[in-house]
Each structure stands twice: as structure tokens, then as C-alpha cells.
Design an enzyme around this catalytic site. Structure first.
Site, mmCIF file in Angstrom:
data_model
loop_
_atom_site.group_PDB
_atom_site.id
_atom_site.type_symbol
_atom_site.label_atom_id
_atom_site.label_comp_id
_atom_site.label_asym_id
_atom_site.label_seq_id
_atom_site.Cartn_x
_atom_site.Cartn_y
_atom_site.Cartn_z
ATOM 1 N N CYS A 132 -10.406 26.364 1.395
ATOM 2 C CA CYS A 132 -9.557 27.176 2.276
ATOM 3 C C CYS A 132 -8.171 27.350 1.655
ATOM 4 O O CYS A 132 -7.660 26.461 0.984
ATOM 5 C CB CYS A 132 -9.392 26.478 3.627
ATOM 6 S SG CYS A 132 -10.808 26.714 4.712
ATOM 7 N N HIS A 133 -7.581 28.510 1.910
ATOM 8 C CA HIS A 133 -6.222 28.781 1.431
ATOM 9 C C HIS A 133 -5.204 28.265 2.449
ATOM 10 O O HIS A 133 -5.454 28.322 3.651
ATOM 11 C CB HIS A 133 -6.023 30.295 1.265
ATOM 12 C CG HIS A 133 -6.923 30.903 0.256
ATOM 13 N ND1 HIS A 133 -8.220 31.270 0.561
ATOM 14 C CD2 HIS A 133 -6.757 31.195 -1.053
ATOM 15 C CE1 HIS A 133 -8.798 31.771 -0.527
ATOM 16 N NE2 HIS A 133 -7.939 31.741 -1.512
ATOM 17 N N MET A 172 -11.991 29.484 9.907
ATOM 18 C CA MET A 172 -12.196 28.074 9.568
ATOM 19 C C MET A 172 -11.164 27.206 10.294
ATOM 20 O O MET A 172 -11.466 26.080 10.702
ATOM 21 C CB MET A 172 -12.096 27.848 8.053
ATOM 22 C CG MET A 172 -13.229 28.446 7.229
ATOM 23 S SD MET A 172 -14.920 28.220 7.885
ATOM 24 C CE MET A 172 -15.016 26.438 8.088
ATOM 25 N N GLU A 173 -9.960 27.745 10.470
ATOM 26 C CA GLU A 173 -8.912 27.018 11.193
ATOM 27 C C GLU A 173 -9.334 26.817 12.661
ATOM 28 O O GLU A 173 -9.185 25.727 13.219
ATOM 29 C CB GLU A 173 -7.588 27.798 11.124
ATOM 30 C CG GLU A 173 -6.826 27.639 9.818
ATOM 31 C CD GLU A 173 -7.478 28.351 8.622
ATOM 32 O OE1 GLU A 173 -8.406 29.173 8.826
ATOM 33 O OE2 GLU A 173 -7.061 28.075 7.481
ATOM 34 N N ASP A 195 -13.760 10.076 20.803
ATOM 35 C CA ASP A 195 -13.039 8.831 20.512
ATOM 36 C C ASP A 195 -12.339 8.270 21.755
ATOM 37 O O ASP A 195 -12.311 7.058 21.964
ATOM 38 C CB ASP A 195 -12.002 9.078 19.411
ATOM 39 C CG ASP A 195 -11.207 7.823 19.095
ATOM 40 O OD1 ASP A 195 -11.831 6.800 18.762
ATOM 41 O OD2 ASP A 195 -9.970 7.853 19.201
#
Lengths: 151, 151, 151, 151, 151, 151
Positions: A70-71, A105-106, A120
Site C-alpha cells: 500500500c502507498h 484497503m484503508e 480483545d
């Protein structure tokens, strides 16, 4: 030889900086009692929703450090929504920027990290007597919309 | 007042350092043609499997930086397996350590990041003509086994 | 199939925690005038030696974040020495720990980052009129000693 | 007083955002047998070339976190090439961006981290019977070309 | 020569791993109206207290990445308390571990980051009409107790 | 439901990229003898001023990783000044950028980390015989000027 071990970042140098937006969703299946405790603010580790949102925002910004090809992208907005249903928590992440490449993707990374953080936070409530998680499950992470606008 | 904004890391100071192991799995639904290209080494961004494994190992080690209430754990082993089925790639991550708390979040984080990395590597092959991902989907991330052994 | 894209972290779970130490060295060739300016404290970006040492110490501690298959190690000592010779700066990094695996990668990473930082600090003095670096060169980074002691 | 402990980041606020490119190279001397094993895919830790490339790309993007006075730069392309010669592996890294400052430190950091990763991947093959590395050596890291173009 | 640019991490290799604890406090002066809005959950950026606590816990764990000469420490507990007084918010951070060195820098870093996060969350409420902060002030960050116990 | 656990990053997508600058200050109260030793270069851990400046510059660049709702900003200048008075060290940090949002959090983070680093460097000189810090105190961190200029 040159093709063995091929790893190639896409060259976006020539692309135009335009408005980009992406929305991703995902869910985590939880026990009904766990959802009740999140709703009632009774989870021992604290406020599940705000910690999950905070973790998601931090992860969205660091996507390029986590996903190798990824950039780096100057994120201008991250909105995280957590919806508590009967037996699952649903996370929606919307990311905006003005950049040379998209931000799906972010958004996906934000959803994944929010779901992991929820897991969690409620670990103690989901484990069975042998310390296993027979029911807990992250499911169906998808991109629901990607937008690219010429300015 | 003290209960508003509650966020509480579990105090593991008094716990014993024992052998811990966790295995998590997950899958990403991909187009049949995409799987073929991964198998054939024809993905333009390169070797999907090795990049995904590398990203997963790095993420497992940084789980405590990504999930806010996780404790830093001296990971001693990470094994990542990627299996290519007809219409999905399946990721299994096994994590080992000797520590005061379990490593299931580490295994789950490894699986999530491997799946996100696979998505990123094959983005160009999965997008439709409008730049959307109608079929791609990360699905069913679970812990399949957690082990804790007194030494 | 399982061998394609193989990436395997060494499993050190069963190894004993023992005293470990490693020393690495390396050098950067610089112009004679650059060395003089470092010595005289006349480098515009400031104190080359202390910034390089600080960067090296930080990098040693983060080696496992930078080198994918390195294990996280609780570093207990980092010593960095920078020696200014006529036409090169020589860096020595010594790292100590009590751990299940050696620290030579940590020492090598420290040397590399110290040398890169020196280069960065004196860029303006090393560039020729076309913005190129015809003479600057990082050279000969080696491990000079690795120690492992049973307690 | 003000000159003691001088550390000064270059102020690039007034500089123009222009196309920048840099290429750096470096090599690691390895045993002939190690090179053969990399070529044959027989290294126990896995695919040396792809892991080294992945590590280099990640490091290029994080250069400003590793080298203290580097500016954060929105990298738009990183290409890493690994060439296996008889007794050494040669790494070339090319970095592109449109930014207010050059990317030679990014290219150099990429080369350094690729070489360190190669070393780490073949440690077991390079160590002698006393656990030392008498022959392994990172050598000659240089910038071979820096480009700056007015748009 | 060797004393120029001196930077020396303390060598704790020989120290014993014992129980360590540290508590630090600090405060941020805020406008009375801002405190009211935090109390009432009316801050536009959201839940100030839980975001500040989450940020503090993350920062405590990364202290050794932020403060150059700190050693990496396996933190076993972080407790953050935020108290809202009439014109200030007071933060207390308690950190525990079993390690070769103390955790007062970790507690201080946690307090500092919680206070910075509170400031960031209420920026819009504290700024005057010229975009300045005439009244906002972080004040008096101290270690109130450090404990070291032989086991 | 949607307001529980609210965490909202400000959407700056529509804001204009303009010149931004911020200056923050802060101080740490130290023993008179400690200040003398910093001045005389006699602090065992080394050059306090240059390490503190280096840490501050690194922290300014990573503010968006430390403060959850800060946006990633391409910092173009960081200047850190450390002034040694009779009983305190005063830190001033100036940050510049061209961005969609201000940099006061970056300047404040730089000041905080410089002060924490100073504390860490002189810990041994400030502790009393019981290992406590009765006098050491970080005090009065403020923004002294914020600038925003239309280009």
C-alpha cells in the site's frame, strides 16, 4: 531469474490526485450476553465501542505500514460506526482522501482492527471453561462502496 | 465519574510465565481466475503467498501496537500457512510464546493481515469495471485452538 | 503447493534464555572536507555523531519491526561508537541481551542506520554540482564478534 | 549556548513539489553454496528474494521514522531488484515521488534493509562452526542516480 | 574524540528482574465550559476520557520507541485515571512490570500523551476567535511514586 | 445507541491546503547541579540537548500515530530549541507545513517528548536516595503562536 520472488508496488507517480472515498463493513458474532454487557457498559475492560473506534482510526492511518504494497496516503477523514445487533456487532468504516490511489484497503484495515479490538475487549466473556472460543467469529468483511471523483 | 470512559488493561503482573500457543484461521473469497493466477505466479504485484506471510509475521509481532489493550509479548514462533482452494484462499496462523497471557489476539491479527494483504495483492483482478468488489469477501476468522501448559 | 511462497520464522520456543552479545562494524567513505566539518562541529544539520548514535540505538530496538523474520528481543544494552578517520567514518555497535536467540541482526541494523544517518546529515556537503554522490559510499558492514554464554 | 547540541531539520516549506527519483545499489557477499540454495529455493527460512523485497518496500516508506532528520514523503513508487551473482547478491532500489525534497535516503534505506534481510534469511548457512560470520559482508552501498524534474 | 557526541544507553544486562511500579500525574488547564462539555458528553470529537486513556496505554507500551535511551520493557499493567475538576483535567497513570529497570518514564509518557490527547479532543472548544490558545496549558507532570521490590 | 462510545475524527477533506505554523513551549524543573552537568557535558548518558532535539523531531513527525484523532501531515520543518536556565530547561518547538489542518498538536508533542527525553537523560542525577523524584517536574506546556496563511 528476475521473476523469482517478484514483488512489485504499483507505480502511481503519474496518476492524478483526485477525491477518493471507500466504505467497508464487517461483523463479529458474539454471545447474546456479551452484546448485553457491551450495551450496558458492563464489560470489565471498559468502553468497547470507543476503544474499537479509536483503534480503527489509528489503523486506517497506518495501513501502509501494515499492508506491504500500500502507498502512504494523507487520510483526511475516517468515520467508524459500531452497531450492536442481537448476536453480532457490525462495524462500518468510511475513509476519505485526495490522493493518487484509492482507500479501500484503508477502510478494510479499519474494519478488521475494530473487529479484532472488540474481540480483545470481550475475550473474558466469550471464552468457554476450557479457554476456547467455540462461537466467536469475525465474518464477512467487504467493501460496499468505492468512489473516485474528478475534481 | 470514574466509570465514564472506562478503559482497563488487564493486570497480568501476578500471572505465571507459561508456554502459550494459539491457532487462528480465516479465508478470503476470490474469483476462480484470481486463484488460478496466484497459483500460476501471474499476479502483476508478485508473489501473493510470500508477501502475505511476511505481512502476517510482522503484524503478529506488533499486535500490542495495533490492539490497544493487548500486552507486549515476546513471540517465539509464528507459522503462517496459505492454502489455495477453488474459490478462496485459506490462511492459518500459529503463534507460540512463553508469557503471562495468551496469544490468540496475535494469531487472529496475523490471519487478518494476511487476508488483507492477499486482497491488496489481487485488487486489480477482483475489481469489476466500475472499480467495485462485488464478490471479494473476507470470511470466518476464528480461533481454532488455544493451548496453555504449565511447565 | 505448500512450498510455494515459503516464509518460515525459526521456532525458538524451546531455546534457553542465555546471555548474548554481538558487535558489528561498518564505514562510510566521505570527502576529507566533510570529515573536517564533522570534527569541527560545522555541519549545518548539526551534531552528526550524536544524531547517528541516537538513530542507531532506536533502530537496534526496532530491528524485529524492520527485518521480517527477526524475533522481538528485550535489548539490555546498546553501545555505539563513531570514529572519524581521514576519509571515512567508522561505526561500531555492540548489543547485549539475555534471550533465546542472538543479536547480530540488531548490531548490523544499528550500524546500517548510523551510517545512513551520517549520510543524511552531510548530504549537502557530499553532493556534487549536479546533485549526485560520486564518492559517498557505505562499505564493509560485518559482524566482528558474536558471544553466547551459558549462565 | 545555542550551538551546543545543534540538530537542525532542513526547512523545505518554500520548496516546490516536483518529480523526484533516486536509485541506489548495494551488495552482500555470500558463500557460493548459499547463493545456490537461494537460487534453488532451498533456504530453510523460505523465499529470500521476496521477503527482502517486501522488507525493502516497507522500509522505504518508513525512512522518515528511521533517519531522524528526513522529511515524511508520499512515496509513489518503489521498485526493488535482487540479482544473484556467483558470490554475492546485488540489490537495486528505485524510488519515485512528487515532493519538496529528494528520495536518495529512501533508496539507500531500501537497499540497506533488503541486504540486512537477506543476511537474516541465510544466517544459518553463513555461520561457521563457532557461530561467527568470517565471510559475510555488506558492501558498497551507493546512490547511482538522482533525478529532479521541473513539471 | 570519543567524548564528542556522547550518547550512552545504560547497560542493564547484569541487573535483576524484579517487580517495578511507577505512578505519575499531570494536569491540563481547560475552560470551565470545556470541562462541562466533557462531563456532559457533548464534545464533538467524542468521548474525551476513553480516547485519552486508550492513547495513554498505547504510548506507555511504546515508550522505548519514543524516548531514545529507554529500554524495551514487557509492561504487565497500565491503569489510567482521568479526573475532571472545575478548571482542569487531572491524569494519573500507574505502570507495573517485572523488569531490569524502572518504569517511571513509561508512566510519565502515559500522562503526557493522555494530556495531549485531551487537548486535541477539545481544541475547537479552547481556541479563541483568532485560533489561539490563551488559556490552555499542560502543567505539573510529576512522578509521585516509584516502587522496586525484591522478589 | 449511536452516541455511546462516540469518537469522531474531524473531516478535513474539503479544507484548503495552506501554510501552517505553530510554536509551543514547555519547561522541566531540574536541580541546579543537573543543569550544571548538562552545560558542562558531564551527564553520563551523554549529550542531553542533541538527544532531546532528535527525539522531538522524530515525535513531531509521528504525532498522528500517537494522538489518535490527529491527521497525518507532511511536516516540512521542525526547529527545536533548548535553553538552560538556572533551575530549569526550557524547550521551544516550531513546526511548519502546507496542509489542510494546523500543527499545534505536532508542536506540543515535540515539546512534551523533548522534556520527557531530558528527564530520562538525567534520571540518575535527579533521583534522591530512595529512588524518588521530589523536585523534578515538567511544567507549563503551551502553544505560544499558531499561524495560518492563505497563499
Amino acid at each position: 531469474m528476475s521473476e523469482a520472488g517478484k514483488v512489485r508496488m504499483v507505480d502511481i507517480t503519474g496518476k492524478e490526485e483526485v477525491y477518493r472515498e471507500a466504505t467497508a463493513v464487517g461483523a463479529i458474532k458474539l454471545r447474546r450476553e456479551t452484546i448485553e454487557k457491551i450495551r450496558g457498559g458492563e464489560v470489565p475492560k471498559g468502553d468497547v465501542v470507543s476503544v474499537a473506534k479509536t483503534a480503527a482510526i489509528l489503523a486506517v492511518k497506518r495501513t501502509w505500514e501494515i499492508i506491504p504494497l500500500c502507498h502512504p496516503i494523507p487520510i483526511t477523514s475516517v468515520q467508524v460506526d459500531v452497531e450492536l445487533l442481537d448476536e453480532e456487532a457490525k462495524v462500518t468504516v468510511n475513509v476519505k482522501t485526495t490522493a493518487r490511489t484509492g482507500v479501500e484497503m484503508e477502510a478494510l484495515t479499519g474494519v478488521s482492527v475494530a473487529l479484532l479490538t472488540i474481540w480483545d475487549m470481550v475475550k473474558a466473556l466469550e471464552k468457554d471453561e476450557r479457554g476456547q472460543y467455540p462461537q466467536t467469529e469475525i465474518r464477512s468483511i467487504r467493501v460496499i462502496e468505492k468512489v473516485k471523483k474528478k475534481e
